[in-house]
Motif scaffolding. Structure first.
Motif, PDB file in Angstrom:
ATOM      1  N   THR A   1       0.831  -1.179   0.000  1.00 37.87           N
ATOM      2  CA  THR A   1       0.000   0.000   0.000  1.00 37.87           C
ATOM      3  C   THR A   1       0.876   1.243   0.000  1.00 37.87           C
ATOM      4  OG1 THR A   1      -0.140   0.057   2.387  1.00 37.87           O
ATOM      5  CG2 THR A   1      -1.869  -1.155   1.226  1.00 37.87           C
ATOM      6  N   LEU A   2       0.331   2.305  -0.538  1.00 41.22           N
ATOM      7  CA  LEU A   2       1.056   3.573  -0.655  1.00 41.22           C
ATOM      8  C   LEU A   2       0.097   4.699  -0.337  1.00 41.22           C
ATOM      9  CD1 LEU A   2       3.765   4.858  -1.584  1.00 41.22           C
ATOM     10  CD2 LEU A   2       2.817   4.922  -3.873  1.00 41.22           C
ATOM     11  N   THR A   3       0.563   5.683   0.400  1.00 39.60           N
ATOM     12  CA  THR A   3      -0.289   6.833   0.694  1.00 39.60           C
ATOM     13  C   THR A   3       0.287   8.064   0.014  1.00 39.60           C
ATOM     14  OG1 THR A   3       0.928   7.347   2.716  1.00 39.60           O
ATOM     15  CG2 THR A   3      -0.974   5.894   2.925  1.00 39.60           C
ATOM     16  N   GLY A   4      -0.562   9.027  -0.266  1.00 33.82           N
ATOM     17  CA  GLY A   4      -0.129  10.263  -0.902  1.00 33.82           C
ATOM     18  C   GLY A   4      -1.265  10.879  -1.675  1.00 33.82           C
ATOM     19  N   THR A   5      -0.912  11.717  -2.641  1.00 31.11           N
ATOM     20  CA  THR A   5      -1.887  12.417  -3.469  1.00 31.11           C
ATOM     21  C   THR A   5      -1.988  11.725  -4.815  1.00 31.11           C
ATOM     22  OG1 THR A   5      -1.325  14.488  -2.388  1.00 31.11           O
ATOM     23  CG2 THR A   5      -2.488  14.644  -4.485  1.00 31.11           C
ATOM     24  N   LEU A   6      -3.194  11.374  -5.206  1.00 29.50           N
ATOM     25  CA  LEU A   6      -3.435  10.729  -6.496  1.00 29.50           C
ATOM     26  C   LEU A   6      -3.355  11.772  -7.590  1.00 29.50           C
ATOM     27  CD1 LEU A   6      -4.245   8.109  -7.921  1.00 29.50           C
ATOM     28  CD2 LEU A   6      -6.628   8.775  -7.583  1.00 29.50           C
ATOM     29  N   ARG A   7      -2.558  11.510  -8.632  1.00 28.22           N
ATOM     30  CA  ARG A   7      -2.410  12.459  -9.738  1.00 28.22           C
ATOM     31  C   ARG A   7      -2.045  11.700 -11.012  1.00 28.22           C
ATOM     32  NH1 ARG A   7       2.842  16.049  -8.618  1.00 28.22           N
ATOM     33  NH2 ARG A   7       2.788  16.290 -10.847  1.00 28.22           N
ATOM     34  N   GLY A   8      -2.261  12.332 -12.143  1.00 25.52           N
ATOM     35  CA  GLY A   8      -1.821  11.760 -13.412  1.00 25.52           C
ATOM     36  C   GLY A   8      -2.598  10.563 -13.894  1.00 25.52           C
ATOM     37  N   MET A   9      -3.889  10.508 -13.648  1.00 22.39           N
ATOM     38  CA  MET A   9      -4.692   9.369 -14.089  1.00 22.39           C
ATOM     39  C   MET A   9      -4.987   9.448 -15.584  1.00 22.39           C
ATOM     40  SD  MET A   9      -5.185   7.489 -11.435  1.00 22.39           S
ATOM     41  CE  MET A   9      -6.431   6.407 -12.067  1.00 22.39           C
ATOM     42  N   LEU A  10      -5.080   8.275 -16.219  1.00 24.19           N
ATOM     43  CA  LEU A  10      -5.502   8.223 -17.617  1.00 24.19           C
ATOM     44  C   LEU A  10      -6.969   8.617 -17.711  1.00 24.19           C
ATOM     45  CD1 LEU A  10      -3.922   4.868 -18.852  1.00 24.19           C
ATOM     46  CD2 LEU A  10      -3.175   7.193 -19.362  1.00 24.19           C
ATOM     47  N   ALA A  11      -7.349   9.141 -18.846  1.00 20.75           N
ATOM     48  CA  ALA A  11      -8.742   9.541 -19.075  1.00 20.75           C
ATOM     49  C   ALA A  11      -9.646   8.313 -19.095  1.00 20.75           C
ATOM     50  CB  ALA A  11      -8.852  10.293 -20.399  1.00 20.75           C
ATOM     51  N   GLY A  12     -10.866   8.482 -18.615  1.00 19.92           N
ATOM     52  CA  GLY A  12     -11.845   7.410 -18.658  1.00 19.92           C
ATOM     53  C   GLY A  12     -12.068   6.928 -20.087  1.00 19.92           C
ATOM     54  N   GLY A  13     -12.231   5.633 -20.255  1.00 19.78           N
ATOM     55  CA  GLY A  13     -12.466   5.070 -21.580  1.00 19.78           C
ATOM     56  C   GLY A  13     -11.195   4.724 -22.340  1.00 19.78           C
ATOM     57  N   THR A  14     -10.027   5.048 -21.776  1.00 17.83           N
ATOM     58  CA  THR A  14      -8.753   4.724 -22.423  1.00 17.83           C
ATOM     59  C   THR A  14      -8.531   3.219 -22.376  1.00 17.83           C
ATOM     60  OG1 THR A  14      -7.811   6.831 -21.718  1.00 17.83           O
ATOM     61  CG2 THR A  14      -6.254   5.115 -22.363  1.00 17.83           C
ATOM     62  N   HIS A  15      -8.204   2.616 -23.504  1.00 16.71           N
ATOM     63  CA  HIS A  15      -7.941   1.177 -23.557  1.00 16.71           C
ATOM     64  C   HIS A  15      -6.554   0.903 -22.992  1.00 16.71           C
ATOM     65  CE1 HIS A  15     -11.496   0.120 -25.864  1.00 16.71           C
ATOM     66  NE2 HIS A  15     -11.302   1.245 -26.545  1.00 16.71           N
ATOM     67  N   VAL A  16      -6.486  -0.054 -22.090  1.00 12.79           N
ATOM     68  CA  VAL A  16      -5.220  -0.402 -21.440  1.00 12.79           C
ATOM     69  C   VAL A  16      -5.010  -1.906 -21.496  1.00 12.79           C
ATOM     70  CG1 VAL A  16      -5.309   1.577 -19.866  1.00 12.79           C
ATOM     71  CG2 VAL A  16      -6.309  -0.593 -19.162  1.00 12.79           C
ATOM     72  N   THR A  17      -3.784  -2.306 -21.218  1.00 10.30           N
ATOM     73  CA  THR A  17      -3.454  -3.728 -21.115  1.00 10.30           C
ATOM     74  C   THR A  17      -3.082  -4.028 -19.672  1.00 10.30           C
ATOM     75  OG1 THR A  17      -1.148  -3.281 -21.687  1.00 10.30           O
ATOM     76  CG2 THR A  17      -2.623  -3.857 -23.494  1.00 10.30           C
ATOM     77  N   LYS A  18      -3.162  -5.284 -19.303  1.00  9.28           N
ATOM     78  CA  LYS A  18      -2.853  -5.700 -17.942  1.00  9.28           C
ATOM     79  C   LYS A  18      -1.436  -5.263 -17.564  1.00  9.28           C
ATOM     80  CE  LYS A  18      -2.719  -9.703 -14.928  1.00  9.28           C
ATOM     81  NZ  LYS A  18      -2.941 -11.142 -14.799  1.00  9.28           N
ATOM     82  N   GLY A  19      -1.310  -4.659 -16.403  1.00  7.03           N
ATOM     83  CA  GLY A  19      -0.004  -4.248 -15.904  1.00  7.03           C
ATOM     84  C   GLY A  19       0.406  -2.834 -16.290  1.00  7.03           C
ATOM     85  N   LEU A  20      -0.390  -2.160 -17.125  1.00  7.42           N
ATOM     86  CA  LEU A  20      -0.053  -0.809 -17.555  1.00  7.42           C
ATOM     87  C   LEU A  20      -0.230   0.177 -16.403  1.00  7.42           C
ATOM     88  CD1 LEU A  20       0.565   1.072 -20.052  1.00  7.42           C
ATOM     89  CD2 LEU A  20      -1.890   1.479 -20.104  1.00  7.42           C
ATOM     90  N   LYS A  21       0.743   1.038 -16.210  1.00  7.59           N
ATOM     91  CA  LYS A  21       0.620   2.081 -15.196  1.00  7.59           C
ATOM     92  C   LYS A  21      -0.405   3.090 -15.698  1.00  7.59           C
ATOM     93  CE  LYS A  21       3.201   5.639 -12.772  1.00  7.59           C
ATOM     94  NZ  LYS A  21       4.493   6.285 -12.569  1.00  7.59           N
ATOM     95  N   CYS A  22      -1.444   3.318 -14.920  1.00  9.51           N
ATOM     96  CA  CYS A  22      -2.517   4.200 -15.386  1.00  9.51           C
ATOM     97  C   CYS A  22      -2.679   5.435 -14.513  1.00  9.51           C
ATOM     98  CB  CYS A  22      -3.825   3.439 -15.473  1.00  9.51           C
ATOM     99  SG  CYS A  22      -4.354   2.745 -13.906  1.00  9.51           S
ATOM    100  N   GLY A  23      -1.823   5.599 -13.527  1.00 12.11           N
ATOM    101  CA  GLY A  23      -1.899   6.765 -12.657  1.00 12.11           C
ATOM    102  C   GLY A  23      -0.647   6.859 -11.811  1.00 12.11           C
ATOM    103  N   ASP A  24      -0.629   7.849 -10.948  1.00  7.10           N
ATOM    104  CA  ASP A  24       0.545   8.077 -10.123  1.00  7.10           C
ATOM    105  C   ASP A  24       0.094   8.540  -8.742  1.00  7.10           C
ATOM    106  OD1 ASP A  24       3.317   8.266  -9.631  1.00  7.10           O
ATOM    107  OD2 ASP A  24       3.298  10.402 -10.079  1.00  7.10           O
TER     108      ASP A  24
END
Length: 62
Positions: A1-24
């Protein structure tokens, strides 16, 4: 687990593959950092700009 501020998320509806970093998560937990560019981001952008200028023959060495 990690605590902090959520930032840099991919836009909704973006197609991704398993394991892809989608936020920070910024562990510094400082909301104002979400409104600025990080040192790493500035360094990457500067390198890209230098490459573009070099490839367009605009960049000259002093």
């Amino acid at each position: 687990t990690l605590t902090g501020t959520l930032r840099g998320m991919l836009a909704g509806g973006t197609h991704v593959t398993k394991g892809l970093k989608c936020g920070d998560i910024d562990p510094r937990d400082e909301v104002s950092h979400c409104e600025t560019v990080s040192d790493k981001g500035l360094a990457v952008a500067g390198g890209v700009l230098e490459a573009i200028l070099h490839l367009s023959d605009t960049f000259t060495k002093a």
